[in-house]
Design an enzyme around this catalytic site. Sequence first.
Site, PDB file in Angstrom:
ATOM      1  N   HIS A 165      -3.359  -6.322   6.317  1.00  0.00           N
ATOM      2  CA  HIS A 165      -2.388  -6.716   5.298  1.00  0.00           C
ATOM      3  C   HIS A 165      -2.469  -5.763   4.129  1.00  0.00           C
ATOM      4  O   HIS A 165      -3.558  -5.289   3.797  1.00  0.00           O
ATOM      5  CB  HIS A 165      -2.673  -8.155   4.819  1.00  0.00           C
ATOM      6  CG  HIS A 165      -1.503  -8.779   4.163  1.00  0.00           C
ATOM      7  ND1 HIS A 165      -1.226  -8.585   2.825  1.00  0.00           N
ATOM      8  CD2 HIS A 165      -0.512  -9.573   4.651  1.00  0.00           C
ATOM      9  CE1 HIS A 165      -0.122  -9.245   2.526  1.00  0.00           C
ATOM     10  NE2 HIS A 165       0.338  -9.846   3.615  1.00  0.00           N
ATOM     11  N   ASP A 170       0.777 -14.047  10.541  1.00  0.00           N
ATOM     12  CA  ASP A 170       1.510 -14.052  11.808  1.00  0.00           C
ATOM     13  C   ASP A 170       0.635 -14.339  13.013  1.00  0.00           C
ATOM     14  O   ASP A 170       1.135 -14.728  14.063  1.00  0.00           O
ATOM     15  CB  ASP A 170       2.192 -12.690  12.023  1.00  0.00           C
ATOM     16  CG  ASP A 170       3.373 -12.525  11.102  1.00  0.00           C
ATOM     17  OD1 ASP A 170       4.037 -13.530  10.831  1.00  0.00           O
ATOM     18  OD2 ASP A 170       3.624 -11.400  10.659  1.00  0.00           O
ATOM     19  N   HIS A 209       6.593  -6.239   9.414  1.00  0.00           N
ATOM     20  CA  HIS A 209       6.783  -7.418   8.534  1.00  0.00           C
ATOM     21  C   HIS A 209       6.949  -8.629   9.458  1.00  0.00           C
ATOM     22  O   HIS A 209       6.047  -8.936  10.227  1.00  0.00           O
ATOM     23  CB  HIS A 209       7.992  -7.134   7.637  1.00  0.00           C
ATOM     24  CG  HIS A 209       8.171  -8.039   6.446  1.00  0.00           C
ATOM     25  ND1 HIS A 209       7.279  -9.009   6.103  1.00  0.00           N
ATOM     26  CD2 HIS A 209       9.168  -8.100   5.512  1.00  0.00           C
ATOM     27  CE1 HIS A 209       7.714  -9.641   5.005  1.00  0.00           C
ATOM     28  NE2 HIS A 209       8.852  -9.101   4.632  1.00  0.00           N
TER      29      HIS A 209
HETATM   30  N1  COA Z   1      -4.415  -2.544  13.797  1.00  0.00           N
HETATM   31  C1  COA Z   1      -5.134  -1.413  13.789  1.00  0.00           C
HETATM   32  N2  COA Z   1      -5.319  -0.657  12.689  1.00  0.00           N
HETATM   33  C2  COA Z   1      -4.750  -1.089  11.555  1.00  0.00           C
HETATM   34  C3  COA Z   1      -3.991  -2.271  11.490  1.00  0.00           C
HETATM   35  C4  COA Z   1      -3.845  -3.004  12.665  1.00  0.00           C
HETATM   36  N3  COA Z   1      -3.144  -4.133  12.683  1.00  0.00           N
HETATM   37  N4  COA Z   1      -3.556  -2.449  10.226  1.00  0.00           N
HETATM   38  C5  COA Z   1      -4.018  -1.414   9.516  1.00  0.00           C
HETATM   39  N5  COA Z   1      -4.733  -0.598  10.329  1.00  0.00           N
HETATM   40  C6  COA Z   1      -5.432   0.622   9.928  1.00  0.00           C
HETATM   41  C7  COA Z   1      -4.510   1.819   9.950  1.00  0.00           C
HETATM   42  O1  COA Z   1      -4.472   2.453  11.203  1.00  0.00           O
HETATM   43  C8  COA Z   1      -5.174   2.676   8.905  1.00  0.00           C
HETATM   44  O2  COA Z   1      -6.361   3.207   9.468  1.00  0.00           O
HETATM   45  P1  COA Z   1      -6.850   4.671   9.103  1.00  0.00           P
HETATM   46  O3  COA Z   1      -7.079   4.654   7.623  1.00  0.00           O
HETATM   47  O4  COA Z   1      -8.062   4.840   9.931  1.00  0.00           O
HETATM   48  O5  COA Z   1      -5.705   5.575   9.494  1.00  0.00           O
HETATM   49  C9  COA Z   1      -5.609   1.672   7.861  1.00  0.00           C
HETATM   50  O6  COA Z   1      -5.835   0.478   8.576  1.00  0.00           O
HETATM   51  C10 COA Z   1      -4.587   1.450   6.755  1.00  0.00           C
HETATM   52  O7  COA Z   1      -3.328   1.132   7.345  1.00  0.00           O
HETATM   53  P2  COA Z   1      -1.918   1.231   6.568  1.00  0.00           P
HETATM   54  O8  COA Z   1      -0.817   1.119   7.545  1.00  0.00           O
HETATM   55  O9  COA Z   1      -1.940   2.436   5.690  1.00  0.00           O
HETATM   56  O10 COA Z   1      -2.016  -0.034   5.638  1.00  0.00           O
HETATM   57  P3  COA Z   1      -0.784  -0.819   5.053  1.00  0.00           P
HETATM   58  O11 COA Z   1      -1.274  -1.549   3.900  1.00  0.00           O
HETATM   59  O12 COA Z   1       0.388   0.065   4.860  1.00  0.00           O
HETATM   60  O13 COA Z   1      -0.431  -1.786   6.285  1.00  0.00           O
HETATM   61  C11 COA Z   1       0.317  -3.556   7.577  1.00  0.00           C
HETATM   62  C12 COA Z   1      -0.269  -3.130   6.242  1.00  0.00           C
HETATM   63  C13 COA Z   1       0.544  -5.061   7.581  1.00  0.00           C
HETATM   64  C14 COA Z   1       1.667  -2.846   7.792  1.00  0.00           C
HETATM   65  C15 COA Z   1      -0.650  -3.162   8.723  1.00  0.00           C
HETATM   66  O14 COA Z   1      -1.886  -3.807   8.536  1.00  0.00           O
HETATM   67  C16 COA Z   1      -0.079  -3.444  10.097  1.00  0.00           C
HETATM   68  O15 COA Z   1       0.660  -2.609  10.631  1.00  0.00           O
HETATM   69  N6  COA Z   1      -0.412  -4.623  10.718  1.00  0.00           N
HETATM   70  C17 COA Z   1       0.123  -4.976  12.004  1.00  0.00           C
HETATM   71  C18 COA Z   1       1.507  -5.562  11.835  1.00  0.00           C
HETATM   72  C19 COA Z   1       1.457  -6.949  11.234  1.00  0.00           C
HETATM   73  O16 COA Z   1       0.689  -7.795  11.630  1.00  0.00           O
HETATM   74  N7  COA Z   1       2.351  -7.182  10.264  1.00  0.00           N
HETATM   75  C20 COA Z   1       2.495  -8.469   9.603  1.00  0.00           C
HETATM   76  C21 COA Z   1       2.057  -8.409   8.180  1.00  0.00           C
HETATM   77  S1  COA Z   1       2.076 -10.021   7.454  1.00  0.00           S
END
Ligand code: COA
Length: 380
Positions: free
Chosen positions: A265, A316, A226
């Site tokens: 996201h 971010d 987050h």
């Molecule tokens: N880098 C690499 N792979 C990513 C990714 C990232 N930043 N964000 C998502 N993915 C991939 C996951 O590995 C997964 O791949 P797979 O299906 O091959 O295993 C897929 O995308 C889905 O990811 P998931 O974590 O299930 O999606 P989510 O909706 O729960 O995640 C976030 C959303 C924001 C937590 C995620 O995109 C993330 O961790 N981003 C980086 C942290 C960040 O920038 N957070 C700020 C948010 S405003």
Amino acid sequence: MSKVDSNADVKRGLEGVIVAESRVCYIDGIKGRLYYRGYGIGDIAKNCSFEEAAYLLLYSKLPNRRALHSFSVELRRRRNLPQRIVEMMRTFSKSMTSMEALRTAVSALAADDPDARKVSLEDHLNNGISLIAKMPTIVAYYYRINRGEEVVKPDPELGHAANFLYMMTGRVPDKTSARGMDMDMVLHAEHGFNASSFAVRVTVSTLSDMHSAFTTGVGTLKGPLHGGAAEEVMRMLEEIGYAKNVDKYVQKILAGHGRVMGYGHRIYKTYDPRARVLKKMAEEMSKEKENMRWFEIGERLEVVMEREKGLYPNVDFYSAMVYHHLALPIDINPSLFAIARSAGWVAHAAEQYGDNKLIRPLDRYVGEIDLEFIPLNKRK
Ligand code: COA
């Protein structure tokens, strides 16, 4: 021993679950659109100060000139911290991070505030405004205290964003910097049922008070998935170093099933509209500072991440570059997010309280039941 399994459908991470009706924020994750109380984020970012956006979020309408003036005066009036809180921050271990200090100070503020335990719609707004006003002071004071410097008291002549930069540096910021900080705050102010706002709503739904809700909010925002991502982005850019290293870096991260920070996201399946505004700002600041290094990395990352994962930058990503150009230290990036999101938290707390139902979901129990109880002295 036996097993129970209700076969109920589990929505991990509450993904796709609609838990309430809301009038605070609308996000179209497919088209990449965002609205605060019905107004498009593009118009808001271009025209509103943080104070104006916060008023809109709290009172569901754009303020006229008089209303905005009195709201701004009220925020300025409440910026100061009780001396006891300042003294408390001086006792914090030097290893305490900005978010940890913020979480602790927000909670401790309740002790000196006779209204803090009051719970009504009016009290939530009143206490919320106080916390919105004081959070920048906490972050700036702790930053200076932690470095062994004297705190810089708030300047009532300055707006919310400019005053924050002033308290951090001791210098009145130039117009571009003040506007950059202000716009960044506006863009971070609200985002629907994100994890920290939802956590705030859970706390308020128990009829707990606003300081408790904010403590929950800061604690939830702190995580790297987050608000903590804001800090990780700049560290990642430093690790990458130059645009020519981007492809290799992404390959390495993806091969290890890691995350490229500031990308992806839960809601947006396209370009985050806030990132679009912040990218423009980051580009302008990079040109002005004659330092395109981080921006070039950003441009290359966009190409590689879209190609490799179909992912786009989130709020971010470019905000980390904006903070860098504002000469703000990396480790306070999540606190900057918290300072801004405070407005959304108050809006959500008020909305939750206004039509409250205790938030209490169910789980699907997949453990065992009817185990034979073994007395303590007979356990191996
Ligand atoms: N880098 C690499 N792979 C990513 C990714 C990232 N930043 N964000 C998502 N993915 C991939 C996951 O590995 C997964 O791949 P797979 O299906 O091959 O295993 C897929 O995308 C889905 O990811 P998931 O974590 O299930 O999606 P989510 O909706 O729960 O995640 C976030 C959303 C924001 C937590 C995620 O995109 C993330 O961790 N981003 C980086 C942290 C960040 O920038 N957070 C700020 C948010 S405003």
